[in-house]
Each structure stands twice: as structure tokens, then as C-alpha cells.
Design a protein around this motif. Structure first.
Motif, PDB file in Angstrom:
ATOM      1  N   TYR A  22       0.837  -1.181   0.000  1.00 17.25           N
ATOM      2  CA  TYR A  22       0.000   0.000   0.000  1.00 17.25           C
ATOM      3  C   TYR A  22       0.882   1.245   0.000  1.00 17.25           C
ATOM      4  O   TYR A  22       2.032   1.227   0.427  1.00 17.25           O
ATOM      5  CB  TYR A  22      -0.881   0.040   1.263  1.00 17.25           C
ATOM      6  CG  TYR A  22      -1.912  -1.057   1.342  1.00 17.25           C
ATOM      7  CD1 TYR A  22      -1.570  -2.315   1.831  1.00 17.25           C
ATOM      8  CD2 TYR A  22      -3.228  -0.832   0.941  1.00 17.25           C
ATOM      9  CE1 TYR A  22      -2.520  -3.339   1.903  1.00 17.25           C
ATOM     10  CE2 TYR A  22      -4.177  -1.847   1.025  1.00 17.25           C
ATOM     11  CZ  TYR A  22      -3.813  -3.090   1.496  1.00 17.25           C
ATOM     12  OH  TYR A  22      -4.747  -4.090   1.574  1.00 17.25           O
TER      13      TYR A  22
ATOM     14  N   GLN B 258       0.523   5.450   1.137  1.00 14.45           N
ATOM     15  CA  GLN B 258      -0.321   6.405   1.861  1.00 14.45           C
ATOM     16  C   GLN B 258       0.329   7.779   1.847  1.00 14.45           C
ATOM     17  O   GLN B 258       1.439   7.956   2.347  1.00 14.45           O
ATOM     18  CB  GLN B 258      -0.539   5.939   3.308  1.00 14.45           C
ATOM     19  CG  GLN B 258      -1.525   6.796   4.081  1.00 14.45           C
ATOM     20  CD  GLN B 258      -1.768   6.270   5.485  1.00 14.45           C
ATOM     21  OE1 GLN B 258      -0.874   5.720   6.112  1.00 14.45           O
ATOM     22  NE2 GLN B 258      -2.985   6.433   5.986  1.00 14.45           N
TER      23      GLN B 258
ATOM     24  N   SER C  95      -5.918   8.123   2.773  1.00 10.41           N
ATOM     25  CA  SER C  95      -6.149   6.713   3.073  1.00 10.41           C
ATOM     26  C   SER C  95      -5.038   5.847   2.493  1.00 10.41           C
ATOM     27  O   SER C  95      -4.157   6.324   1.786  1.00 10.41           O
ATOM     28  CB  SER C  95      -7.497   6.293   2.487  1.00 10.41           C
ATOM     29  OG  SER C  95      -7.821   4.983   2.875  1.00 10.41           O
ATOM     30  N   LEU C  96      -5.106   4.568   2.793  1.00 14.12           N
ATOM     31  CA  LEU C  96      -4.171   3.616   2.210  1.00 14.12           C
ATOM     32  C   LEU C  96      -4.692   3.195   0.840  1.00 14.12           C
ATOM     33  O   LEU C  96      -5.861   2.808   0.710  1.00 14.12           O
ATOM     34  CB  LEU C  96      -4.038   2.362   3.084  1.00 14.12           C
ATOM     35  CG  LEU C  96      -3.283   2.520   4.388  1.00 14.12           C
ATOM     36  CD1 LEU C  96      -4.180   3.037   5.489  1.00 14.12           C
ATOM     37  CD2 LEU C  96      -2.684   1.177   4.802  1.00 14.12           C
TER      38      LEU C  96
ATOM     39  N   LEU D   2      -4.169   0.554  -2.172  1.00 14.76           N
ATOM     40  CA  LEU D   2      -3.538  -0.699  -2.550  1.00 14.76           C
ATOM     41  C   LEU D   2      -2.802  -0.518  -3.873  1.00 14.76           C
ATOM     42  O   LEU D   2      -3.375  -0.035  -4.853  1.00 14.76           O
ATOM     43  CB  LEU D   2      -4.597  -1.795  -2.687  1.00 14.76           C
ATOM     44  CG  LEU D   2      -4.098  -3.171  -3.110  1.00 14.76           C
ATOM     45  CD1 LEU D   2      -3.197  -3.767  -2.037  1.00 14.76           C
ATOM     46  CD2 LEU D   2      -5.283  -4.092  -3.387  1.00 14.76           C
TER      47      LEU D   2
END
Lengths: 111, 114
Positions: free
Chosen positions: B36, B38, B43-44, B46
Motif C-alpha cells: 500500500y 499512503q 487513506s491507504l 492498494l
């Protein structure tokens, strides 16, 4: 596309109860998870629902309604250390291993 | 709980160079790991799914030639950011899961490209 909606920020006082909602629209579903992340840290697992209903883990509970594509995280007896970002995440491919995260809710706990 | 480690925890590199980040599952075997990215206050996202012994699966919009992933063993996946540029500066986090419930995340690697 995939989308998860959660409030951007919530403020509460110590000892209170707070609920963070999450609605999702995804092409698949292997469960709804909740993660906590403090500034600069890695996400840590809080709770998981694969089936409808309530899961309770200590001060944290999580609820899922698959028919409503909705879930929430309930935090009870809030403590200052609970101030963090909280993410809901839907498991997709790889038997749910592939997580799609919401934008996160920043929780501020005041004295 | 299970432990996932990452190395390095932070790295500063010059534009145009490559950086390798390692992700290890310390007490369980992981045929699949996830990478991931960030950005601050976000947010994270993918990036890719790392599969032991086979090619990684990249998410839409992620350049596979820029973010090279190798999963050579059941406990190690590596992410190499090639020809890094300032816009690649971010927090990179890997994860793996020993079961079907929780995923365990590494502590993350903060990359700064100057």
C-alpha cells in the motif's frame, strides 16, 4: 468502481461513546474490517465482520448489515489514547485479502 | 498477534535512483502479501498483490515497471521503486495475513525523494 464512505472527523469527550459509520459500494465483499492508525504508525486491526450482526471485542464493537451495505464501529469508554484515524475496509479478491480502505475518520478525544 | 516487519523504516534518496523496501512475515508464512501507499492525511491505497513464486498483480494506474515487486520466499516480499522522483515520496506499507480475518501491517517505510 469501489467506494467506501465514512465521516472525515469526529470529536468526543473522555468516557463517552462514539459511533463511526461506514457505507460501501464494491464489486465484491469478503467482510468489513476496521483499523486504527495513529500518526506516523501502521494500521492495527480492531474488528472484523463477515456476517450480519454485532462483534464485540472489549471496548470496541463492530456491526454489519450486508443488505444495507453498512457497518459501524462503536467505541465505548473513550480514552485520550483513542485519538487516531479509523478506517473501514472491505475485503475483495484473494479471498478477502485484498483490502479497499475508506478515507478514514479522524477521532479527537477531549478531556 | 502475528508480526510483519519492514526495512528500512525511512529512506532519503536522490531523484533518479532506485530504492528497495523489504517486507517480512516473522512468525508465519505468507504466500500473498500486499503493498500500500499512503500520502499524508489520506487513506491507504492498494498498489499491488505480491504472490510467492509468481508475478505480482498490480492495481489499475500503478506502473509495474516503476514499482518492481519480488516475492521470492514465503516470508519475504520486496518493493523496488525505480528511478524515483519527488512525487514518489510517500509512506509505503506492506501487509500479510496468517488467517482469514485480520491483516497485519508492517511499520511502514517513509520514502523521501529529493
Amino acid at each position: 468502481g469501489q467506494s467506501l464512505e465514512q465521516p472525515s472527523e469526529v470529536t468526543a469527550v473522555e468516557g463517552a461513546i462514539v459511533q463511526i459509520n461506514c457505507t460501501y459500494q464494491t464489486s465484491g465483499f469478503y467482510g468489513l474490517s476496521w483499523y486504527q492508525q495513529h500518526d506516523g504508525g501502521a494500521p492495527t486491526f480492531l474488528s472484523y465482520n463477515a456476517l450480519d450482526g454485532l462483534e464485540e471485542t472489549g471496548r470496541f464493537s463492530s456491526f454489519l448489515s450486508r443488505s444495507d451495505s453498512y457497518g459501524y464501529l462503536l467505541l465505548q469508554e473513550l480514552q485520550m489514547k483513542d485519538s487516531a484515524s479509523y478506517f473501514c475496509a472491505v475485503g475483495l479478491g484473494n479471498q478477502g485479502g485484498k483490502l479497499i480502505f475508506g478515507q478514514g475518520t479522524e477521532l479527537s478525544v477531549k478531556p | 498477534g502475528a508480526v510483519v516487519s519492514q526495512h528500512p523504516s525511512w529512506v532519503i534518496c536522490k531523484s533518479g535512483t532506485s530504492v528497495k523496501i523489504e517486507c517480512r512475515s516473522l512468525d508465519f508464512q505468507a504466500t500473498t502479501m500486499f503493498w500500500y501507499r499512503q500520502f499524508p492525511k489520506q487513506s491507504l491505497m492498494l498498489m499491488a498483490t505480491s504472490n510467492e513464486g509468481s508475478k505480482a498483480t498490480y492495481e489499475q494506474g500503478v506502473e509495474k515497471d516503476k514499482f518492481l515487486i519480488n516475492h521470492a520466499s514465503l516470508t519475504l516480499s520486496t518493493l523496488t521503486v525505480t528511478s524515483a522522483h519527488p512525487e514518489d515520496s510517500s509512506f509505503y506499507i506492506c501487509s500479510a495475513r496468517p488467517g482469514e480475518r485480520e491483516q497485519y501491517f508492517g511499520p511502514g517505510t517513509r520514502l523521501t525523494v529529493t
